[in-house]
Design an enzyme around this catalytic site. Structure first.
Site, PDB file in Angstrom:
ATOM      1  N   ARG A 167      51.109  13.490  11.695  1.00  0.00           N
ATOM      2  CA  ARG A 167      50.311  12.655  10.808  1.00  0.00           C
ATOM      3  C   ARG A 167      49.323  13.561  10.082  1.00  0.00           C
ATOM      4  O   ARG A 167      49.487  13.855   8.920  1.00  0.00           O
ATOM      5  CB  ARG A 167      49.603  11.584  11.658  1.00  0.00           C
ATOM      6  CG  ARG A 167      48.992  10.465  10.909  1.00  0.00           C
ATOM      7  CD  ARG A 167      48.433   9.388  11.838  1.00  0.00           C
ATOM      8  NE  ARG A 167      47.322   9.864  12.665  1.00  0.00           N
ATOM      9  CZ  ARG A 167      46.576   9.075  13.440  1.00  0.00           C
ATOM     10  NH1 ARG A 167      46.831   7.785  13.508  1.00  0.00           N
ATOM     11  NH2 ARG A 167      45.594   9.565  14.154  1.00  0.00           N
ATOM     12  N   MET A 170      44.964 -20.235   5.994  1.00  0.00           N
ATOM     13  CA  MET A 170      43.929 -19.287   5.592  1.00  0.00           C
ATOM     14  C   MET A 170      42.604 -19.573   6.305  1.00  0.00           C
ATOM     15  O   MET A 170      41.967 -18.658   6.841  1.00  0.00           O
ATOM     16  CB  MET A 170      43.725 -19.367   4.076  1.00  0.00           C
ATOM     17  CG  MET A 170      42.795 -18.315   3.540  1.00  0.00           C
ATOM     18  SD  MET A 170      42.500 -18.497   1.772  1.00  0.00           S
ATOM     19  CE  MET A 170      44.108 -18.152   1.098  1.00  0.00           C
ATOM     20  N   TYR A 194      52.127 -26.283   7.320  1.00  0.00           N
ATOM     21  CA  TYR A 194      53.026 -25.940   6.220  1.00  0.00           C
ATOM     22  C   TYR A 194      54.452 -25.778   6.737  1.00  0.00           C
ATOM     23  O   TYR A 194      54.675 -25.165   7.786  1.00  0.00           O
ATOM     24  CB  TYR A 194      52.608 -24.597   5.603  1.00  0.00           C
ATOM     25  CG  TYR A 194      51.335 -24.646   4.782  1.00  0.00           C
ATOM     26  CD1 TYR A 194      51.232 -25.453   3.658  1.00  0.00           C
ATOM     27  CD2 TYR A 194      50.249 -23.854   5.143  1.00  0.00           C
ATOM     28  CE1 TYR A 194      50.068 -25.468   2.906  1.00  0.00           C
ATOM     29  CE2 TYR A 194      49.079 -23.863   4.392  1.00  0.00           C
ATOM     30  CZ  TYR A 194      48.998 -24.687   3.269  1.00  0.00           C
ATOM     31  OH  TYR A 194      47.844 -24.694   2.533  1.00  0.00           O
ATOM     32  N   LYS A 203      34.990   4.621  13.687  1.00  0.00           N
ATOM     33  CA  LYS A 203      35.640   4.402  12.389  1.00  0.00           C
ATOM     34  C   LYS A 203      35.930   2.914  12.191  1.00  0.00           C
ATOM     35  O   LYS A 203      35.899   2.142  13.156  1.00  0.00           O
ATOM     36  CB  LYS A 203      36.929   5.219  12.328  1.00  0.00           C
ATOM     37  CG  LYS A 203      37.912   4.859  13.420  1.00  0.00           C
ATOM     38  CD  LYS A 203      38.919   5.967  13.672  1.00  0.00           C
ATOM     39  CE  LYS A 203      39.960   5.505  14.664  1.00  0.00           C
ATOM     40  NZ  LYS A 203      40.783   6.615  15.148  1.00  0.00           N
TER      41      LYS A 203
HETATM   42  C1  LIG Z   1      41.004   6.666  16.502  1.00  0.00           C
HETATM   43  C2  LIG Z   1      41.060   8.013  17.074  1.00  0.00           C
HETATM   44  C3  LIG Z   1      40.626   8.246  18.373  1.00  0.00           C
HETATM   45  C4  LIG Z   1      40.268   7.123  19.335  1.00  0.00           C
HETATM   46  O1  LIG Z   1      41.454   6.574  19.842  1.00  0.00           O
HETATM   47  P1  LIG Z   1      41.432   5.319  20.839  1.00  0.00           P
HETATM   48  O2  LIG Z   1      42.852   5.119  21.192  1.00  0.00           O
HETATM   49  O3  LIG Z   1      40.874   4.193  20.045  1.00  0.00           O
HETATM   50  O4  LIG Z   1      40.580   5.690  21.973  1.00  0.00           O
HETATM   51  C5  LIG Z   1      40.556   9.542  18.821  1.00  0.00           C
HETATM   52  N1  LIG Z   1      40.935  10.577  18.018  1.00  0.00           N
HETATM   53  C6  LIG Z   1      41.408  10.383  16.758  1.00  0.00           C
HETATM   54  C7  LIG Z   1      41.842  11.533  15.952  1.00  0.00           C
HETATM   55  C8  LIG Z   1      41.492   9.096  16.253  1.00  0.00           C
HETATM   56  O5  LIG Z   1      41.971   8.899  15.016  1.00  0.00           O
END
Ligand SMILES: *Cc1c(COP(=O)(O)O)cnc(C)c1O
Length: 366
Positions: free
Chosen positions: A130, A302, A249, A35
């Site tokens: 979640r 930036m 800055y 992802k």
């Molecule tokens: C992102 C995610 C993972 C991977 O987690 P890591 O800590 O990056 O290994 C696994 N399962 C779900 C549901 C996730 O959202």
């Protein structure tokens, strides 16, 4: 060469990390979470390398990411973590991970259109609060599924990297109860850190992300993963300032000695966290030149960051010298710690202005 910063991504190290985790997961299958553009390193390059290394199952967050995956005919399957795609043909490419009655209703609409069974993954909430079905709803979920066919049962740890947390044990127990209600369906629980629990909650499939990209899945121990990402930026201007002069800055950093400053063409627009800045009050992060630590001082702009290179050999105090920001001297976890964030955020915010160099993947077993 451009005078820009270099982001180097070692696809062989990515493959090697996957293979290490796959060994730990064995006899379960080891998937890969890709992802957020494969945690910032590039989805297409990462997936191609992982497929070559033997990975067959992938997790993405969104349908738009699933569309960038290789076709399912290649024996590759993709699960979409954040629920139901907008378009029914999303299912040709990927399986929705569903975790609410709303998701069930949405997915069933596609089943009605297509008059066929739809394969899905069922995500149960084991503690994060979640996404996911409530464990008490198992029986209702089962009766509501209808044409939806669960091919995977999933839970997700809240704190598997934290040895001191008591949450993991409880979450393992809750997940075991859920799994018992679907005894014939493959299950998946472990993220990266889950591969280092004793015993490893393998089930049939593991889902590492962070560790694949070189993040440390065992923060209390040395990192067993190979670094995948390195980043360096060239010095574009050198100057000397006197004690009492300030940098950046709002004059946040004041020189206490004659100081050689190196300005590099990389900033928060490239993903450097502003919170890594060194001020008169707090040390902040650093870059490295020839093994010498060069503090980031006076704020991160930036497009620019200033480093204190006073202690670097004089021959290197010149325009064009590369300052290591991620590499052998500073891991993604190190930089994250100096910015009061996590390496996941460092990775996924890596900018788009770098010259990206992909060190080629190996073919097959390394
Ligand atoms: C992102 C995610 C993972 C991977 O987690 P890591 O800590 O990056 O290994 C696994 N399962 C779900 C549901 C996730 O959202």
């Amino acid at each position: 060469m451009s005078h820009g910063a270099l982001l180097t991504i070692d696809l062989k190290a990515l493959q090697s990390n996957w293979q290490s985790l796959a060994k730990l997961a064995h006899p379960a299958e080891c998937a890969a979470c890709v992802k957020a553009n494969a945690y910032g390193i590039g989805l297409e390059q990462a997936v191609a390398a992982l497929v070559k290394a033997g990975c067959k199952t992938f997790f993405v967050a969104h349908e738009s990411e699933a569309r960038k995956m290789p076709p399912a005919e290649d024996g590759i399957r993709t699960f979409v973590l954040n629920g139901v795609p907008e378009e029914p043909n999303g299912y040709e490419q990927a399986f929705a991970v569903i975790g609410s009655f709303h998701d069930i209703r949405q997915t069933k609409r596609f089943a009605a259109n297509d008059r066929r069974q739809i394969n899905v993954a069922l995500h149960f909430n084991i503690g994060m609060n979640r996404l996911g079905f409530h464990p008490d709803d198992i029986e209702v979920v089962k009766t509501e599924l209808g044409p939806l066919n669960p091919i995977l049962i999933m839970g997700h740890f809240s704190s598997s990297e934290d040895r001191a947390s008591s949450a993991t044990e409880l979450e393992i127990e809750i997940f075991a109860r859920i799994r018992a209600a679907f005894p014939d369906v493959p299950a998946s629980l472990a993220n990266s850190s889950g591969h280092f629990l004793h015993p490893i909650p393998k089930y049939q499939l593991t889902r590492p992300g962070y560790a694949l990209y070189g993040g440390n899945p065992t923060p209390h121990l040395p990192n067993l993963m190979k670094p995948v990402v390195s980043l360096s930026a060239p010095i574009i201007q050198i100057r000397q300032i006197e004690p009492g002069e300030t940098v950046g800055y709002n004059s946040l950093w004041t020189a206490k000695r004659p100081t050689i400053l190196a300005t590099c063409s990389v900033g928060y627009a490239d993903g450097l966290p502003r919170s890594a800045r060194g001020t008169d009050l707090a040390a902040g992060g650093a870059g490295f030149v020839a093994d010498i630590r060069c503090p980031m001082i006076g704020g991160i702009s930036m497009d620019l960051t200033v480093f204190d290179v006073t202690d670097v050999p004089e021959a290197l105090q010149i325009e064009g010298t590369m300052v290591e920001i991620l590499g052998p001297h500073q891991s993604i976890d190190d930089l994250a710690a100096s910015a009061n964030t996590i390496g996941y955020e460092i990775l996924t915010r890596l900018g788009h202005r770098y010259t990206r160099i992909y060190l080629e993947a190996g073919s097959g077993v390394l």
